[in-house]
Design a protein around this motif. Sequence first.
Motif, PDB file in Angstrom:
ATOM      1  N   ARG A  49       0.825  -1.208   0.000  1.00 20.54           N
ATOM      2  CA  ARG A  49       0.000   0.000   0.000  1.00 20.54           C
ATOM      3  C   ARG A  49       0.863   1.263   0.000  1.00 20.54           C
ATOM      4  O   ARG A  49       0.550   2.250  -0.669  1.00 20.54           O
ATOM      5  N   LYS A  50       1.971   1.256   0.743  1.00 21.10           N
ATOM      6  CA  LYS A  50       2.857   2.416   0.761  1.00 21.10           C
ATOM      7  C   LYS A  50       3.502   2.644  -0.605  1.00 21.10           C
ATOM      8  O   LYS A  50       3.631   3.785  -1.066  1.00 21.10           O
ATOM      9  N   VAL A  51       3.906   1.549  -1.233  1.00 25.84           N
ATOM     10  CA  VAL A  51       4.540   1.677  -2.547  1.00 25.84           C
ATOM     11  C   VAL A  51       3.529   2.194  -3.559  1.00 25.84           C
ATOM     12  O   VAL A  51       3.848   3.063  -4.387  1.00 25.84           O
ATOM     13  N   VAL A  52       2.306   1.682  -3.501  1.00 26.33           N
ATOM     14  CA  VAL A  52       1.259   2.136  -4.426  1.00 26.33           C
ATOM     15  C   VAL A  52       0.982   3.621  -4.225  1.00 26.33           C
ATOM     16  O   VAL A  52       0.859   4.388  -5.190  1.00 26.33           O
ATOM     17  N   ALA A  53       0.887   4.062  -2.958  1.00 29.21           N
ATOM     18  CA  ALA A  53       0.596   5.471  -2.673  1.00 29.21           C
ATOM     19  C   ALA A  53       1.727   6.379  -3.145  1.00 29.21           C
ATOM     20  O   ALA A  53       1.492   7.532  -3.548  1.00 29.21           O
ATOM     21  N   ALA A  54       2.955   5.880  -3.135  1.00 28.38           N
ATOM     22  CA  ALA A  54       4.111   6.711  -3.507  1.00 28.38           C
ATOM     23  C   ALA A  54       4.419   6.665  -4.996  1.00 28.38           C
ATOM     24  O   ALA A  54       5.351   7.336  -5.442  1.00 28.38           O
ATOM     25  N   SER A  55       3.660   5.898  -5.760  1.00 29.95           N
ATOM     26  CA  SER A  55       3.986   5.712  -7.181  1.00 29.95           C
ATOM     27  C   SER A  55       2.907   6.280  -8.102  1.00 29.95           C
ATOM     28  O   SER A  55       2.704   5.773  -9.203  1.00 29.95           O
ATOM     29  N   GLU A  56       2.218   7.318  -7.647  1.00 29.69           N
ATOM     30  CA  GLU A  56       1.224   7.950  -8.514  1.00 29.69           C
ATOM     31  C   GLU A  56       1.916   8.545  -9.741  1.00 29.69           C
ATOM     32  O   GLU A  56       3.035   9.052  -9.652  1.00 29.69           O
ATOM     33  N   ASP A  57       1.266   8.466 -10.882  1.00 25.90           N
ATOM     34  CA  ASP A  57       1.783   8.919 -12.180  1.00 25.90           C
ATOM     35  C   ASP A  57       2.783   7.943 -12.790  1.00 25.90           C
ATOM     36  O   ASP A  57       3.262   8.167 -13.902  1.00 25.90           O
ATOM     37  N   PHE A  58       3.097   6.854 -12.098  1.00 27.07           N
ATOM     38  CA  PHE A  58       3.992   5.862 -12.685  1.00 27.07           C
ATOM     39  C   PHE A  58       3.236   5.066 -13.752  1.00 27.07           C
ATOM     40  O   PHE A  58       2.092   4.662 -13.536  1.00 27.07           O
ATOM     41  N   SER A  59       3.869   4.860 -14.886  1.00 29.57           N
ATOM     42  CA  SER A  59       3.281   3.982 -15.904  1.00 29.57           C
ATOM     43  C   SER A  59       3.582   2.525 -15.564  1.00 29.57           C
ATOM     44  O   SER A  59       4.362   2.234 -14.638  1.00 29.57           O
ATOM     45  N   GLY A  60       2.993   1.618 -16.325  1.00 25.43           N
ATOM     46  CA  GLY A  60       3.279   0.204 -16.116  1.00 25.43           C
ATOM     47  C   GLY A  60       4.759  -0.090 -16.317  1.00 25.43           C
ATOM     48  O   GLY A  60       5.369  -0.869 -15.568  1.00 25.43           O
ATOM     49  N   ALA A  61       5.360   0.537 -17.336  1.00 24.30           N
ATOM     50  CA  ALA A  61       6.790   0.334 -17.583  1.00 24.30           C
ATOM     51  C   ALA A  61       7.625   0.909 -16.434  1.00 24.30           C
ATOM     52  O   ALA A  61       8.653   0.325 -16.055  1.00 24.30           O
ATOM     53  N   ASP A  62       7.200   2.046 -15.883  1.00 25.01           N
ATOM     54  CA  ASP A  62       7.925   2.621 -14.739  1.00 25.01           C
ATOM     55  C   ASP A  62       7.885   1.683 -13.543  1.00 25.01           C
ATOM     56  O   ASP A  62       8.888   1.516 -12.830  1.00 25.01           O
ATOM     57  N   LEU A  63       6.733   1.062 -13.290  1.00 23.48           N
ATOM     58  CA  LEU A  63       6.607   0.153 -12.153  1.00 23.48           C
ATOM     59  C   LEU A  63       7.475  -1.086 -12.343  1.00 23.48           C
ATOM     60  O   LEU A  63       8.070  -1.594 -11.382  1.00 23.48           O
ATOM     61  N   ALA A  64       7.548  -1.583 -13.571  1.00 27.17           N
ATOM     62  CA  ALA A  64       8.436  -2.716 -13.842  1.00 27.17           C
ATOM     63  C   ALA A  64       9.891  -2.327 -13.574  1.00 27.17           C
ATOM     64  O   ALA A  64      10.665  -3.092 -12.998  1.00 27.17           O
ATOM     65  N   HIS A  65      10.261  -1.110 -13.992  1.00 25.69           N
ATOM     66  CA  HIS A  65      11.625  -0.625 -13.760  1.00 25.69           C
ATOM     67  C   HIS A  65      11.879  -0.420 -12.271  1.00 25.69           C
ATOM     68  O   HIS A  65      12.995  -0.663 -11.773  1.00 25.69           O
ATOM     69  N   LEU A  66      10.857  -0.001 -11.524  1.00 26.58           N
ATOM     70  CA  LEU A  66      10.980   0.177 -10.076  1.00 26.58           C
ATOM     71  C   LEU A  66      11.330  -1.147  -9.400  1.00 26.58           C
ATOM     72  O   LEU A  66      12.242  -1.225  -8.566  1.00 26.58           O
ATOM     73  N   CYS A  67      10.618  -2.215  -9.776  1.00 30.79           N
ATOM     74  CA  CYS A  67      10.881  -3.541  -9.194  1.00 30.79           C
ATOM     75  C   CYS A  67      12.266  -4.043  -9.587  1.00 30.79           C
ATOM     76  O   CYS A  67      12.980  -4.649  -8.770  1.00 30.79           O
ATOM     77  N   GLU A  68      12.655  -3.792 -10.829  1.00 27.40           N
ATOM     78  CA  GLU A  68      13.983  -4.199 -11.294  1.00 27.40           C
ATOM     79  C   GLU A  68      15.078  -3.468 -10.510  1.00 27.40           C
ATOM     80  O   GLU A  68      16.086  -4.076 -10.118  1.00 27.40           O
ATOM     81  N   THR A  69      14.885  -2.172 -10.249  1.00 28.71           N
ATOM     82  CA  THR A  69      15.879  -1.391  -9.511  1.00 28.71           C
ATOM     83  C   THR A  69      15.986  -1.862  -8.069  1.00 28.71           C
ATOM     84  O   THR A  69      17.096  -1.977  -7.518  1.00 28.71           O
ATOM     85  N   ALA A  70      14.852  -2.161  -7.443  1.00 30.38           N
ATOM     86  CA  ALA A  70      14.872  -2.667  -6.070  1.00 30.38           C
ATOM     87  C   ALA A  70      15.599  -4.006  -6.003  1.00 30.38           C
ATOM     88  O   ALA A  70      16.367  -4.264  -5.063  1.00 30.38           O
ATOM     89  N   ALA A  71      15.385  -4.857  -6.990  1.00 26.68           N
ATOM     90  CA  ALA A  71      16.075  -6.140  -7.031  1.00 26.68           C
ATOM     91  C   ALA A  71      17.587  -5.950  -7.190  1.00 26.68           C
ATOM     92  O   ALA A  71      18.389  -6.677  -6.589  1.00 26.68           O
ATOM     93  N   GLU A  72      17.993  -4.951  -7.982  1.00 22.74           N
ATOM     94  CA  GLU A  72      19.422  -4.661  -8.151  1.00 22.74           C
ATOM     95  C   GLU A  72      20.056  -4.236  -6.826  1.00 22.74           C
ATOM     96  O   GLU A  72      21.176  -4.655  -6.507  1.00 22.74           O
ATOM     97  N   PHE A  73      19.347  -3.406  -6.054  1.00 18.03           N
ATOM     98  CA  PHE A  73      19.884  -2.968  -4.760  1.00 18.03           C
ATOM     99  C   PHE A  73      20.074  -4.150  -3.822  1.00 18.03           C
ATOM    100  O   PHE A  73      21.117  -4.274  -3.164  1.00 18.03           O
ATOM    101  N   ALA A  74      19.065  -5.027  -3.734  1.00 13.36           N
ATOM    102  CA  ALA A  74      19.162  -6.184  -2.841  1.00 13.36           C
ATOM    103  C   ALA A  74      20.269  -7.131  -3.292  1.00 13.36           C
ATOM    104  O   ALA A  74      21.015  -7.680  -2.468  1.00 13.36           O
TER     105      ALA A  74
END
Length: 415
Positions: A328-353
């Motif tokens: 819910r926090k991630v959804v609330a903080a990702s307004e205006d994100f496109s589907g491609a942006d959200l995919a890139h967000l998950c990819e970036t988080a995976a890179e950090f981990a």
Amino acid sequence: MSADPLIDSLLAALDARPDDLPLRLHLAGLLLDSGRSAEAIAQIGQALARDPGNDQAQALMQRALGGPAPAAAPAAPRPAPAEPPAPGDDPLAAYEQELADVVPPRFARAGDEPEPVVGEADRVYDVEASTVRLADVGGMTAVKERLELAFLGPLRNPELRRMYGKSLRGGLMLYGPPGCGKTFLARAVAGEMGAKFLSLSIVDVLDMWIGNSERNLHELFEAARRNAPCVLFLDEVDALGHKRSQVSSSSMRTLGNQLLAELDGMEGNNEGVFVLAATNTPWDVDPALRRPGRLDRVVLVLPPDAEARAAILEYHLRQRPIANIDLRKVVAASEDFSGADLAHLCETAAEFAMADSVRSGEVRMIEQRDLERALKEVRPSTRPWLSTARNVAMFANEGGVYDDLVAYLKRRKLL
């Protein structure tokens, strides 16, 4: 004139006219006379690929392979073939194997499959069967309702369609920010209809030779007509159908006219061909394309809402090792994100981990802190588009074409 300069001139002419069989066969004869058998066989093979029954090409191939040229004789029915020779006895088998990369095989069958009808096979164009359904598309309720009204409802109810005189022809243009799922929606429509799917982009059409671009466009539409019911998806339609008043190239204006003729069905029957187009800049599309009977229905595809963002995030995290994610926090903080942006967000988080795991030598899960760090780096790509769209909505909304965009911007307090 010596043979080699003449051959070079014929090769240059053939590059400009690859379908000119008499020219190709004349060149093959000169190559044989010059002792360049391998090059001659390549030219004859291309001629036979275009016209398998060409007597002159068959005679030249026999000559090139060392066999006797067939004598000219009146046409007569061929006798029943004798038993085929063993592979070792066939004088052409060794040459076929040696030249397999140049000359197409004389016979090609796969099991008991029937051979395709000559001229009917779509060898160049990727006509596919879509497995995506509208249920796979997160959110977008208003868009789905519009698609149901325009295409899916009439298709599922043929009796009502006939009673109301509703044609299966027609076109619809999807527009909105990049990365919001317009192509995915088009595939879902094809899958929902059980129709074939053919995607067309500018690179499939443009050719450097005059007239070839128009022919390519016609052949793509013909492929869709042969495979009806078929969804023909015009990706980045503003590139194909840019405003002709703003186009300085006469060839691009001619291509735009050809597209209009294909949409009108002047070049063939479009019954069962459903044209879906997508663009990020509908204000650059020629107004003639939006005339009734062409791409007369326009649908706005917006950035995913909260429900859709949650579904997209779950999809891209489902096969990754995650722990303690507050969606819910991630959804609330990702307004205006496109589907491609959200995919890139998950990819970036995976890179950090993963980078943290490499440094520490201990594998750990993707956690909330990784997504929050990714949110600071990844910016929504839709905001520049929304800024441009705001200007269009304020100053270029002739005839109310962008009323749905105006309503969205007002709802978001951006207008």
